[in-house]
Motif scaffolding. Structure first.
Motif, PDB file in Angstrom:
ATOM      1  N   ARG A 234      50.064  60.268 148.292  1.00  0.00           N
ATOM      2  CA  ARG A 234      50.349  61.569 147.703  1.00  0.00           C
ATOM      3  C   ARG A 234      50.535  61.489 146.196  1.00  0.00           C
ATOM      4  NH1 ARG A 234      47.890  65.342 149.989  1.00  0.00           N
ATOM      5  NH2 ARG A 234      48.822  67.351 149.555  1.00  0.00           N
ATOM      6  N   ILE A 236      48.969  59.526 144.203  1.00  0.00           N
ATOM      7  CA  ILE A 236      47.612  59.514 143.661  1.00  0.00           C
ATOM      8  C   ILE A 236      47.004  60.905 143.726  1.00  0.00           C
ATOM      9  CG2 ILE A 236      45.288  58.635 144.059  1.00  0.00           C
ATOM     10  CD1 ILE A 236      46.630  56.057 145.108  1.00  0.00           C
ATOM     11  N   TRP A 237      47.187  61.534 144.882  1.00  0.00           N
ATOM     12  CA  TRP A 237      46.556  62.826 145.098  1.00  0.00           C
ATOM     13  C   TRP A 237      47.117  63.897 144.153  1.00  0.00           C
ATOM     14  CZ3 TRP A 237      46.887  67.883 146.639  1.00  0.00           C
ATOM     15  CH2 TRP A 237      45.693  68.455 147.081  1.00  0.00           C
ATOM     16  N   ASN A 240      45.880  63.673 140.655  1.00  0.00           N
ATOM     17  CA  ASN A 240      44.494  64.109 140.478  1.00  0.00           C
ATOM     18  C   ASN A 240      44.260  65.557 140.867  1.00  0.00           C
ATOM     19  OD1 ASN A 240      43.578  61.628 139.593  1.00  0.00           O
ATOM     20  ND2 ASN A 240      43.310  60.873 141.671  1.00  0.00           N
ATOM     21  N   PRO A 242      44.562  69.111 139.507  1.00  0.00           N
ATOM     22  CA  PRO A 242      44.868  70.085 138.460  1.00  0.00           C
ATOM     23  C   PRO A 242      44.540  71.523 138.873  1.00  0.00           C
ATOM     24  CG  PRO A 242      42.749  69.082 138.044  1.00  0.00           C
ATOM     25  CD  PRO A 242      43.218  68.564 139.387  1.00  0.00           C
ATOM     26  N   ASP A 243      44.098  71.732 140.117  1.00  0.00           N
ATOM     27  CA  ASP A 243      43.568  73.048 140.511  1.00  0.00           C
ATOM     28  C   ASP A 243      44.578  74.176 140.311  1.00  0.00           C
ATOM     29  OD1 ASP A 243      42.307  70.800 141.799  1.00  0.00           O
ATOM     30  OD2 ASP A 243      41.070  72.235 142.882  1.00  0.00           O
ATOM     31  N   LEU A 288      46.273  54.505 138.047  1.00  0.00           N
ATOM     32  CA  LEU A 288      46.202  54.689 139.499  1.00  0.00           C
ATOM     33  C   LEU A 288      45.874  53.384 140.212  1.00  0.00           C
ATOM     34  CD1 LEU A 288      44.433  58.137 139.616  1.00  0.00           C
ATOM     35  CD2 LEU A 288      46.805  57.624 140.191  1.00  0.00           C
TER      36      LEU A 288
ATOM     37  N   MET B 113      41.649  56.229 145.459  1.00  0.00           N
ATOM     38  CA  MET B 113      42.448  56.242 144.238  1.00  0.00           C
ATOM     39  C   MET B 113      41.623  56.674 143.031  1.00  0.00           C
ATOM     40  SD  MET B 113      42.661  52.843 142.144  1.00  0.00           S
ATOM     41  CE  MET B 113      41.188  52.327 141.325  1.00  0.00           C
ATOM     42  N   PRO B 115      39.944  58.966 140.615  1.00  0.00           N
ATOM     43  CA  PRO B 115      39.978  60.400 140.367  1.00  0.00           C
ATOM     44  C   PRO B 115      38.558  60.953 140.405  1.00  0.00           C
ATOM     45  CG  PRO B 115      41.033  59.154 138.573  1.00  0.00           C
ATOM     46  CD  PRO B 115      40.322  58.180 139.450  1.00  0.00           C
ATOM     47  N   LEU B 117      37.492  63.482 139.379  1.00  0.00           N
ATOM     48  CA  LEU B 117      37.168  64.212 138.153  1.00  0.00           C
ATOM     49  C   LEU B 117      36.378  63.363 137.158  1.00  0.00           C
ATOM     50  CD1 LEU B 117      40.638  65.908 137.722  1.00  0.00           C
ATOM     51  CD2 LEU B 117      38.537  66.989 138.519  1.00  0.00           C
ATOM     52  N   PHE B 209      35.681  72.083 140.379  1.00  0.00           N
ATOM     53  CA  PHE B 209      35.268  71.526 139.088  1.00  0.00           C
ATOM     54  C   PHE B 209      33.828  71.016 139.072  1.00  0.00           C
ATOM     55  CE2 PHE B 209      39.944  71.065 139.176  1.00  0.00           C
ATOM     56  CZ  PHE B 209      40.212  72.023 138.210  1.00  0.00           C
TER      57      PHE B 209
END
Lengths: 307, 274
Positions: A234, A236-237, A240, A242-243, A288, B113, B115, B117, B209
């Protein structure tokens, strides 16, 4: 179950030691992962050492560590780091605590508990971005229903500048994130609790354990590996994710509610500064990575405890 | 005494959380059916002048029908592909013992892990090289790629629960591994496969995104991207926004309702993504 699988492997020994057969099955997945997940990591690493602006493609060249230096020197860097830490720790703390309490309550069935679960699990299925918009509407400084309710009940005497004051805005996005993420913890912890064998609980009861004592001395230690795993995943999640911030504030006012990942999106999509965005991505990846090492250690821990 | 107190606390906690969970959605639903001029009014229950005007506007003045169709195409196609590919990989990982297996598991686990993005820019460049930018194919490909690891690991968890004797029997009856998987194991694993499918669908439906970066033309926008451009920078038409949010969340809520039965077992089987 595990035992029967091993039996199959032994019975089927000749075939199963042939690496080719399973590889055929795995090749499509491995190719896709290589192209769409691992290749972008290397491309990002490469791009992070370049001056690469999408709107100025005539001037793409390697510029050493310039992108990294500029990130660390950025006016908002400290605020963004601070926000990221707050975003992760505060969200996580409340999501975990509330999730744990709800899971304990939901463990024993009651009337309509199925329906209740179904409804409080809904946030999990919703788009973080859309829910960000919903919360923006609720928190709106002048039109929002939250200020209206608090004014009507005389909790406050003048409206709180939820989204125009940076600190209130940070609180607002974190509240929305807690709302969004509790579901995950309820589901995971509930599953873990249901995996605790009855014999252990009965034994604790026979030994005269009170319910609270049984919880902390028997149940929590039993599911601890799972809990560690959930928390690390969690972290990590949430880092990541930003929504919600994009729906509510887009990082504003004046970049004051950005976290690392929303800043990254801002750099890639709005600023179109891909060199800088990639450098930021690489920094996040490094951070991360440390958590992942913990995660993998925890996975091993869990596999061992499953025996 | 303590028992009733404990029970009262339980009811209180569960009720508060229920209200907190439901209220934002209830409020958005209320906003969406208010007449445009009264959108900012604070009525806490549906009024007699409720109207579906905001919804009509979305489909008449904006192309929300197209955006929803695009989202369905992308989400359904990507989820179907990811199930097929994930099932193959999961079968190998659940049924074979071979050298390098734990390394391959690691390759899948580590992706959790990374990202997602950071892939925005590289995938844009990659897809522009193969001339797929601005197409739904681009999104389907990227989503399948991004979801393969979680689907593989989750499906492996389900396959491990199915007795291997089942496919052994199929092998004896003349199936090969591939047909054994799809003719014999697939039907038995269907609940788990359905759960994985819906997980994948929800993730695709909600992805913003990548779709923002890869899709430019209005006709190919998916729902979240359209929503993003629907909110003006300075002015938000809240009635329309509320209506569009309601439309945008219905598909995933319905999907979710379909799977709530499998949800807990699905997650405990080794879901690795939120």
């Amino acid at each position: 179950m595990a035992a029967s699988i091993h039996k199959l492997v032994r019975k089927d020994g000749k075939k199963s030691h042939n690496i080719l057969a399973p590889l055929w099955f795995l090749i499509p997945a491995l190719i896709l992962v290589a192209i769409f997940i691992y290749y972008p990591v290397f491309a990002t690493a490469n791009m992070s050492f370049k001056n690469y602006k999408l709107f100025d493609q005539g001037h793409i060249f390697y510029n050493g560590f310039t992108n990294f230096r500029e990130i660390f020197k950025d006016l908002h860097f400290h605020r963004i780091i601070q926000n990221t830490v707050l975003w992760v720790t505060v969200s996580l703390f409340f999501q975990f605590t509330i999730g744990f309490i709800l899971a304990l309550y939901l463990k024993s069935k009651f009337r309509f508990s199925g329906l209740y679960q179904g409804i409080i699990f809904i946030p999990w299925a919703l788009s973080g971005f859309l829910m960000g918009l919903v919360w923006k509407w609720i928190f709106d400084d002048s039109l929002g229903v939250l200020n209206d309710m608090m004014l009507k009940t005389h909790l406050i005497s003048k409206p709180i500048p939820w989204l125009s004051n940076p600190n209130w805005a940070m609180a607002a996005v974190i509240i929305a994130n807690i709302w969004y993420g509790v579901t995950f913890f309820v589901i995971m912890i509930l599953a873990a609790l249901q995996g605790v064998p009855h014999e252990i609980l009965e034994a604790a009861e026979l030994d005269g354990c009170s319910k609270a004592k049984a919880l902390f001395l028997v149940i929590v230690p039993y599911i601890r590996p799972t809990l560690i795993l959930i928390v690390l995943l969690r972290i990590i999640w949430i880092t990541n994710f930003p929504d919600i911030i994009f729906g509510m504030t887009s990082g504003g006012p004046n970049e004051q509610t950005h976290i690392l990942s929303s800043w990254l999106v801002q750099k890639i999509t709005y600023d179109q500064d891909w060199g800088s965005g990639s450098a930021l991505g690489l920094i996040m990846l490094g951070v991360l990575f440390i958590f992942t090492i913990f995660y993998l250690l925890a996975t091993r821990l869990e596999e061992e405890s499953e025996g | 005494m303590f028992k009733t107190l404990g029970k009262a606390t339980k009811v209180a906690v569960l009720s508060i959380w229920f209200i907190f969970t439901v209220f934002p959605l209830y409020w958005m639903a209320l906003t969406s059916i208010r007449p445009v001029r009264e959108v900012t009014k604070k009525f806490y229950y549906p009024h007699s002048n409720s109207t579906l005007d905001s919804y009509r506007t979305l489909f008449k003045q904006y192309a929300f029908g197209t955006y929803i169709r695009n989202s369905f195409i992308v989400s359904l196609a990507a989820s179907a592909f990811v199930i097929f590919i994930g099932l193959l990989g999961a079968y190998a990982l659940a049924r074979y013992k071979f050298k390098g297996k734990s390394q391959i598991m690691l390759v899948f686990l580590i992706t959790q892990m990374i990202p997602g993005l950071i892939a925005l820019a590289p995938l844009y460049l990659l897809l522009s090289k193969v001339h797929l930018l601005n197409t739904l194919y681009a999104l389907i490909l990227c989503y399948v790629g991004a979801m393969v690891p979680f689907a593989t690991i989750m499906l492996r968890g389900f396959l491990q629960r199915i007795p291997p004797e089942l496919d052994e029997a199929a092998l004896i009856d003349g199936c090969n591994r591939f047909t054994a998987l799809f003719r014999v194991v697939f039907p038995v694993a269907l609940p788990g496969i359905a759960a994985t499918f819906i997980f994948a669908f929800v993730q695709c439906w909600n992805e913003l995104f990548l779709a923002m970066v890869l899709i430019d033309s209005d006709g190919n926008k998916t729902f979240p991207v359209a929503e993003r451009s629907f909110i003006g920078a300075y002015y938000i038409e809240w009635g329309g926004l509320a209506a569009s949010v309601m439309i945008g969340i219905i598909p995933t809520v319905v999907m979710f309702g379909l799977m709530s039965k499998f949800m807990i077992s699905g997650l405990s089987a080794g879901i690795v993504k939120g």
